[in-house]
Design an enzyme around this catalytic site. Structure first.
Site, PDB file in Angstrom:
ATOM      1  N   LYS A 255       1.141  -1.140   0.332  1.00  0.00           N
ATOM      2  CA  LYS A 255      -0.070   0.154  -0.228  1.00  0.00           C
ATOM      3  C   LYS A 255       1.176   1.593  -0.407  1.00  0.00           C
ATOM      4  CE  LYS A 255       0.944   1.259   4.337  1.00  0.00           C
ATOM      5  NZ  LYS A 255       1.340   2.428   4.760  1.00  0.00           N
TER       6      LYS A 255
ATOM      7  N   ASP B 294      -3.193  -1.462  10.640  1.00  0.00           N
ATOM      8  CA  ASP B 294      -3.071  -0.986   9.066  1.00  0.00           C
ATOM      9  C   ASP B 294      -3.632  -2.213   8.204  1.00  0.00           C
ATOM     10  OD1 ASP B 294      -1.823   1.554   9.053  1.00  0.00           O
ATOM     11  OD2 ASP B 294      -0.763   0.782   8.246  1.00  0.00           O
TER      12      ASP B 294
HETATM   13  O1  C5P Z   1      -1.219  -0.923  15.319  1.00  0.00           O
HETATM   14  P1  C5P Z   1       0.738  -0.880  14.803  1.00  0.00           P
HETATM   15  O2  C5P Z   1       1.088  -2.799  15.275  1.00  0.00           O
HETATM   16  O3  C5P Z   1       0.833  -0.796  13.584  1.00  0.00           O
HETATM   17  O4  C5P Z   1       1.727  -0.260  14.950  1.00  0.00           O
HETATM   18  C1  C5P Z   1       2.315  -0.242  15.903  1.00  0.00           C
HETATM   19  C2  C5P Z   1       3.204   1.149  16.250  1.00  0.00           C
HETATM   20  O5  C5P Z   1       2.839   2.170  16.456  1.00  0.00           O
HETATM   21  C3  C5P Z   1       2.058   1.280  17.967  1.00  0.00           C
HETATM   22  O6  C5P Z   1       3.055  -0.004  18.576  1.00  0.00           O
HETATM   23  C4  C5P Z   1       2.199   2.432  18.222  1.00  0.00           C
HETATM   24  O7  C5P Z   1       3.771   2.988  19.416  1.00  0.00           O
HETATM   25  C5  C5P Z   1       2.127   3.169  16.685  1.00  0.00           C
HETATM   26  N1  C5P Z   1       0.863   4.015  16.084  1.00  0.00           N
HETATM   27  C6  C5P Z   1       0.237   4.793  16.696  1.00  0.00           C
HETATM   28  N2  C5P Z   1      -0.888   4.888  16.208  1.00  0.00           N
HETATM   29  C7  C5P Z   1      -1.235   4.146  15.028  1.00  0.00           C
HETATM   30  C8  C5P Z   1      -0.145   3.498  14.363  1.00  0.00           C
HETATM   31  C9  C5P Z   1       0.242   2.591  15.058  1.00  0.00           C
HETATM   32  O8  C5P Z   1       1.628   4.864  17.224  1.00  0.00           O
HETATM   33  N3  C5P Z   1      -2.168   5.380  14.829  1.00  0.00           N
END
Ligand code: C5P
Length: 298
Positions: free
Chosen positions: A17, A144
């Site tokens: 993406k 995502d």
């Molecule tokens: O949800 P995902 O595993 O992709 O997120 C990884 C890290 O990225 C989270 O633990 C957080 O620290 C950060 N994050 C965030 N806000 C988001 C998505 C991710 O702070 N909207």
């Protein structure tokens, strides 16, 4: 890119993406960040296949070819299968094979897309799960993941889990658009990029972000005019060659931006000459370790 399925086995394309627009608007009480983003999927990606494991196998297994990815229980494919089985214990042990092309830590959603592909394959294996249920499981695996359960460009809000369809006319303007994906050999982990942004506190104003998204949805902004990424500055400070490459590409008159939390970038070429220009800039900056691939939006 064809997807195949039967009860015993299935195969699914797992696209990369890009975020054409990514405004991080602030920190949330749960430690995540709120964002407003327009995300489109590419014709470039990985392929995930599954089949029911042979009689003796007690556990799911994963074999990865291509890019070097950890194959253990932490892999999002196996985590997706484990999450699915908690709700549907009758799912027999699975053997997954992942042909990996999307670089890791690139902001191209490779891991999230693989998790969504696994969930879709398992939903075909064990029919009867609603799309909402699948989306909930996906959101639990990563912010995502839900977007990859859609087959068209979307507006993302919340921590990434709240999706809204773009109007069909806006999807039509994106679909088929040529895109060049490229990046340095160095990865940028998502939590690190969010931590850098948080330290700097340079959040986008939510109202401004919504106005830009609405303008694009209504056809008042072109894809080129839409390009924005809240992470650009903080990640470019850490990986300065990204700034150098993006500047050179833009100076050649080619719109370009970093995708997601980096480190990969994309450009919107008008013709083959633009493609060769970007290929040359990328090769000069990052040499043989660079990632470069021409593709188009789905
Ligand atoms: O949800 P995902 O595993 O992709 O997120 C990884 C890290 O990225 C989270 O633990 C957080 O620290 C950060 N994050 C965030 N806000 C988001 C998505 C991710 O702070 N909207």
């Amino acid at each position: 890119m064809e997807n195949t399925a039967s009860p015993a086995r299935g195969s699914r394309f797992s696209p990369a993406k890009i975020n054409l627009f990514l405004a991080v608007t602030g920190l949330r009480p749960d430690g995540f960040h709120n964002l407003v983003s327009i995300v489109a999927q590419c014709a470039f990606g990985d392929r995930l296949t599954r089949r029911d494991a042979d009689g003796g196998a007690a556990e799911d297994s994963l074999e990865v070819t291509g890019t070097d990815v950890p194959e253990g229980a932490g892999n999002l494919v196996l985590r997706a299968a484990a999450a699915f089985r908690r709700a549907e214990p009758k799912l027999p042990p699975q053997r997954f094979k992942l042909e990996k092309r999307i670089p890791l830590g690139a902001g191209l959603g490779g891991g999230s897309g693989n998790a969504a592909a696994a969930l879709s394959l398992l939903a075909e294996r064990m029919p009867g799960m609603s799309a909402t249920w699948l989306g909930g499981i996906g959101a639990g695996l990563g912010s995502d993941v839900p977007l990859f359960l859609q087959d068209h460009a979307v507006i993302m809000r919340g921590r990434g889990d709240r999706l809204e369809d773009l109007p069909e006319s806006a999807c039509d303007r994106l679909s088929g658009l040529p895109v060049l994906l490229f990046g340095p050999p160095a990865a940028m982990e998502t939590p690190r990029a969010y931590a850098l942004l948080r330290a700097r506190g340079t959040y986008a104003a939510p109202q401004w972000a919504e106005e830009r998204v609405a303008a694009f949805a209504e056809g008042r902004l072109s894809p080129e005019e839409l390009l924005f990424n809240s992470f650009a500055e903080v990640v470019e400070d850490r990986l300065p060659t990204i700034a150098v490459v993006l500047r050179s590409v833009r100076e050649a008159g080619i719109p370009a931006l970093m995708s997601g939390s980096g480190s990969a970038c994309f450009a919107l070429p008008r013709d083959d000459a633009d493609t060769e220009t970007v290929r040359g800039i990328v090769a000069e900056a990052w040499g043989a370790g660079a990632f470069f691939t021409p593709t188009f939006l789905l």
